[in-house]
Scaffold this motif. Structure first.
Motif, PDB file in Angstrom:
ATOM      1  N   VAL A  53      35.545   0.744  52.952  1.00  0.00           N
ATOM      2  CA  VAL A  53      36.898   1.233  52.864  1.00  0.00           C
ATOM      3  C   VAL A  53      37.815   0.475  53.763  1.00  0.00           C
ATOM      4  N   GLY A  54      39.110  -0.103  53.551  1.00  0.00           N
ATOM      5  CA  GLY A  54      39.788  -0.637  54.277  1.00  0.00           C
ATOM      6  C   GLY A  54      39.662  -2.214  54.383  1.00  0.00           C
ATOM      7  N   ALA A  55      38.369  -2.831  54.074  1.00  0.00           N
ATOM      8  CA  ALA A  55      38.032  -4.143  54.407  1.00  0.00           C
ATOM      9  C   ALA A  55      39.290  -4.806  53.631  1.00  0.00           C
ATOM     10  N   ARG A  56      39.410  -6.000  54.177  1.00  0.00           N
ATOM     11  CA  ARG A  56      40.762  -6.932  53.776  1.00  0.00           C
ATOM     12  C   ARG A  56      39.971  -8.627  53.784  1.00  0.00           C
ATOM     13  N   ALA A  57      40.527  -9.253  52.751  1.00  0.00           N
ATOM     14  CA  ALA A  57      40.307 -10.671  52.696  1.00  0.00           C
ATOM     15  C   ALA A  57      41.175 -11.311  51.715  1.00  0.00           C
ATOM     16  N   ARG A  58      41.621 -12.557  52.434  1.00  0.00           N
ATOM     17  CA  ARG A  58      42.403 -13.427  51.429  1.00  0.00           C
ATOM     18  C   ARG A  58      41.504 -14.077  50.281  1.00  0.00           C
ATOM     19  N   VAL A  59      41.797 -13.940  49.208  1.00  0.00           N
ATOM     20  CA  VAL A  59      41.115 -14.727  48.101  1.00  0.00           C
ATOM     21  C   VAL A  59      41.744 -15.735  47.269  1.00  0.00           C
ATOM     22  N   GLU A  60      41.170 -16.747  47.070  1.00  0.00           N
ATOM     23  CA  GLU A  60      41.907 -17.896  46.258  1.00  0.00           C
ATOM     24  C   GLU A  60      40.879 -18.097  45.114  1.00  0.00           C
ATOM     25  N   LEU A  61      41.147 -17.811  43.894  1.00  0.00           N
ATOM     26  CA  LEU A  61      40.272 -17.884  42.741  1.00  0.00           C
ATOM     27  C   LEU A  61      41.063 -18.647  41.541  1.00  0.00           C
ATOM     28  N   THR A  62      39.839 -19.556  41.095  1.00  0.00           N
ATOM     29  CA  THR A  62      40.329 -20.137  39.830  1.00  0.00           C
ATOM     30  C   THR A  62      39.274 -20.011  38.932  1.00  0.00           C
ATOM     31  N   GLY A  63      39.702 -20.025  37.760  1.00  0.00           N
ATOM     32  CA  GLY A  63      38.884 -19.804  36.319  1.00  0.00           C
ATOM     33  C   GLY A  63      39.209 -20.422  35.298  1.00  0.00           C
ATOM     34  N   SER A  64      38.349 -20.681  34.192  1.00  0.00           N
ATOM     35  CA  SER A  64      38.550 -21.008  33.056  1.00  0.00           C
ATOM     36  C   SER A  64      37.851 -20.350  31.920  1.00  0.00           C
ATOM     37  N   LYS A  65      38.242 -20.182  30.761  1.00  0.00           N
ATOM     38  CA  LYS A  65      37.493 -19.774  29.464  1.00  0.00           C
ATOM     39  C   LYS A  65      37.875 -20.584  28.330  1.00  0.00           C
ATOM     40  N   GLN A  66      36.827 -20.966  27.792  1.00  0.00           N
ATOM     41  CA  GLN A  66      36.972 -21.769  26.447  1.00  0.00           C
ATOM     42  C   GLN A  66      36.265 -21.111  25.329  1.00  0.00           C
ATOM     43  N   ILE A  67      36.777 -20.943  24.101  1.00  0.00           N
ATOM     44  CA  ILE A  67      36.257 -20.408  23.085  1.00  0.00           C
ATOM     45  C   ILE A  67      36.465 -21.365  21.944  1.00  0.00           C
ATOM     46  N   SER A  68      35.267 -21.808  21.358  1.00  0.00           N
ATOM     47  CA  SER A  68      35.553 -22.756  20.239  1.00  0.00           C
ATOM     48  C   SER A  68      34.403 -22.302  19.175  1.00  0.00           C
ATOM     49  N   MET A  69      34.803 -22.605  17.807  1.00  0.00           N
ATOM     50  CA  MET A  69      34.325 -21.994  16.793  1.00  0.00           C
ATOM     51  C   MET A  69      34.438 -22.791  15.475  1.00  0.00           C
ATOM     52  N   GLU A  70      33.234 -23.215  14.893  1.00  0.00           N
ATOM     53  CA  GLU A  70      33.132 -24.181  13.770  1.00  0.00           C
ATOM     54  C   GLU A  70      32.537 -23.196  12.599  1.00  0.00           C
ATOM     55  N   ARG A  71      32.988 -23.733  11.326  1.00  0.00           N
ATOM     56  CA  ARG A  71      32.517 -23.131  10.200  1.00  0.00           C
ATOM     57  C   ARG A  71      31.440 -24.385   9.782  1.00  0.00           C
ATOM     58  N   VAL A  72      30.294 -23.847   9.446  1.00  0.00           N
ATOM     59  CA  VAL A  72      29.195 -24.917   9.229  1.00  0.00           C
ATOM     60  C   VAL A  72      28.793 -24.740   7.698  1.00  0.00           C
ATOM     61  N   ASN A  73      28.857 -26.240   7.135  1.00  0.00           N
ATOM     62  CA  ASN A  73      28.312 -26.240   5.816  1.00  0.00           C
ATOM     63  C   ASN A  73      27.502 -27.323   5.787  1.00  0.00           C
ATOM     64  N   GLY A  74      26.229 -27.246   5.805  1.00  0.00           N
ATOM     65  CA  GLY A  74      25.175 -28.347   5.942  1.00  0.00           C
ATOM     66  C   GLY A  74      25.640 -29.177   7.064  1.00  0.00           C
ATOM     67  N   ARG A  75      25.998 -30.353   6.946  1.00  0.00           N
ATOM     68  CA  ARG A  75      26.190 -31.343   8.047  1.00  0.00           C
ATOM     69  C   ARG A  75      27.800 -31.258   8.143  1.00  0.00           C
ATOM     70  N   ASN A  76      28.509 -30.595   7.556  1.00  0.00           N
ATOM     71  CA  ASN A  76      29.930 -30.658   7.705  1.00  0.00           C
ATOM     72  C   ASN A  76      30.156 -29.523   8.522  1.00  0.00           C
ATOM     73  N   ARG A  77      31.262 -29.876   9.530  1.00  0.00           N
ATOM     74  CA  ARG A  77      31.658 -28.920  10.483  1.00  0.00           C
ATOM     75  C   ARG A  77      33.109 -28.799  10.537  1.00  0.00           C
ATOM     76  N   GLU A  78      33.686 -27.735  10.419  1.00  0.00           N
ATOM     77  CA  GLU A  78      35.178 -27.496  10.392  1.00  0.00           C
ATOM     78  C   GLU A  78      35.608 -26.414  11.558  1.00  0.00           C
ATOM     79  N   SER A  79      36.330 -27.182  12.206  1.00  0.00           N
ATOM     80  CA  SER A  79      36.933 -26.235  13.612  1.00  0.00           C
ATOM     81  C   SER A  79      37.827 -25.184  13.015  1.00  0.00           C
ATOM     82  N   VAL A  80      37.549 -23.957  13.519  1.00  0.00           N
ATOM     83  CA  VAL A  80      38.485 -22.795  12.843  1.00  0.00           C
ATOM     84  C   VAL A  80      39.106 -22.053  14.163  1.00  0.00           C
TER      85      VAL A  80
END
Length: 312
Positions: A53-80
């Protein structure tokens, strides 16, 4: 039929967040490292670095999150669905409560910079000087609380911050999952404790997975004047299902891939100063409605990097 992943999103997001949380200390950034030869010397493996308790630090954080989804019908793919969120967070961190094993359960962050870029649009939701309080959940599947002046931040801000800040604290240490009972030389490899990893993920509400992986002692490095041993962890997971699916949805298959590298100070107690981590969850599922079944493919990618400077 119009299908939304609103009901699926919490499950997949939680799986990613918990994978990040379970490996939160397995971090390093090669750009700041000065490599050295390891020789024949053996080093004790200490992933868990208890805090006070009481521990201190300077933090520099970067991050990313990507969500991709496709509807799949045989060889056909539709981005939704195709969404990308990027986060930059710089703050002075102070530990205000810890668990019995020295994990931080409550922290305060005095913000120096906070930016969210969502699909190309940048916002700064919390001003410089704002004090953000993070209360991590110790309950299975819990998300904890993020508050400013005693009030919860919006869910949109909390989800963005969850890309770079863990909202849960389990009673399992990373030594149980990634550690070694014997000292190791540079170049040696050993298996991840898959049973302990599965138990840790289950305790935080993540999907059931069959896991395998290994850790390697890669090299000796100097980071910010600290002599460190670089440890690299790779985990692959085969999902057995997803919790809390709506009645119309059926899980078909899924995988998880995690890669993390950490430069751990050889003194055995100092926190890792820099880090990177990536997690990819790939899921196939079906949705049935009005006598018709549609197949979907979803991929969620999260990345995080950190630079931490311990303060007096």
């Amino acid at each position: 039929m119009q299908f939304t992943t609103r009901h699926l999103r919490p499950s997949v997001t939680r799986a990613l967040s918990l994978s990040l949380a379970s490996c939160a200390v397995v971090l390093a950034s090669a750009a700041t490292l000065s490599a050295q030869r390891g020789g024949a010397q053996r080093y004790d493996i200490h992933f868990h670095r208890p805090l006070a308790v009481g521990a201190r630090a300077r933090v520099e954080l970067t991050g990313s999150k990507q969500i991709s989804m496709e509807r799949v019908n045989g060889r056909n793919r539709e981005s939704v669905r195709d969404e990308t969120v990027q986060v930059r967070f710089v703050a002075v961190e102070r530990v205000t409560a810890i668990s019995a094993i020295g994990k931080a359960t409550t922290l305060e962050y005095t913000i120096e910079a906070f930016e969210i870029t969502r699909d190309g649009t940048r916002t700064t939701p919390l001003a410089v000087g704002t004090v953000l309080t993070l209360e991590r959940s110790t309950q299975p599947g819990g998300d904890g609380h993020m508050r400013v002046n005693g009030r919860d931040v919006s869910e949109e801000v909390a989800e963005a911050l969850s890309i770079v800040l863990s909202r849960s604290a389990t009673d399992t240490t990373d030594d149980e999952v990634f550690g070694s009972q014997t000292p190791r030389r540079v170049g040696e490899r050993w298996n991840v404790n898959a049973t302990a990893a599965q138990q840790q993920l289950a305790a935080t509400g993540a999907p059931d997975m069959r896991l395998r992986g290994e850790v390697r002692a890669t090299e000796l490095v100097t980071v910010d004047t600290l002599p460190c041993l670089t440890l690299t962890a790779n985990i692959q997971g085969q999902l057995r299902g997803l919790p809390n699916l709506p009645p119309s949805a059926s899980f078909r298959s899924g995988t998880m891939q995690m890669n993390a590298t950490g430069a751990f100070p050889v003194d055995g107690s100092t926190r890792p100063p820099t880090g990177t981590l990536s997690v990819v969850v790939d899921v196939n599922f079906s949705v049935s409605a009005q006598g018709q079944t549609q197949n979907f493919h979803m991929v969620v990618r999260e990345e995080r990097s950190e630079h931490l400077t311990v303060l007096p």
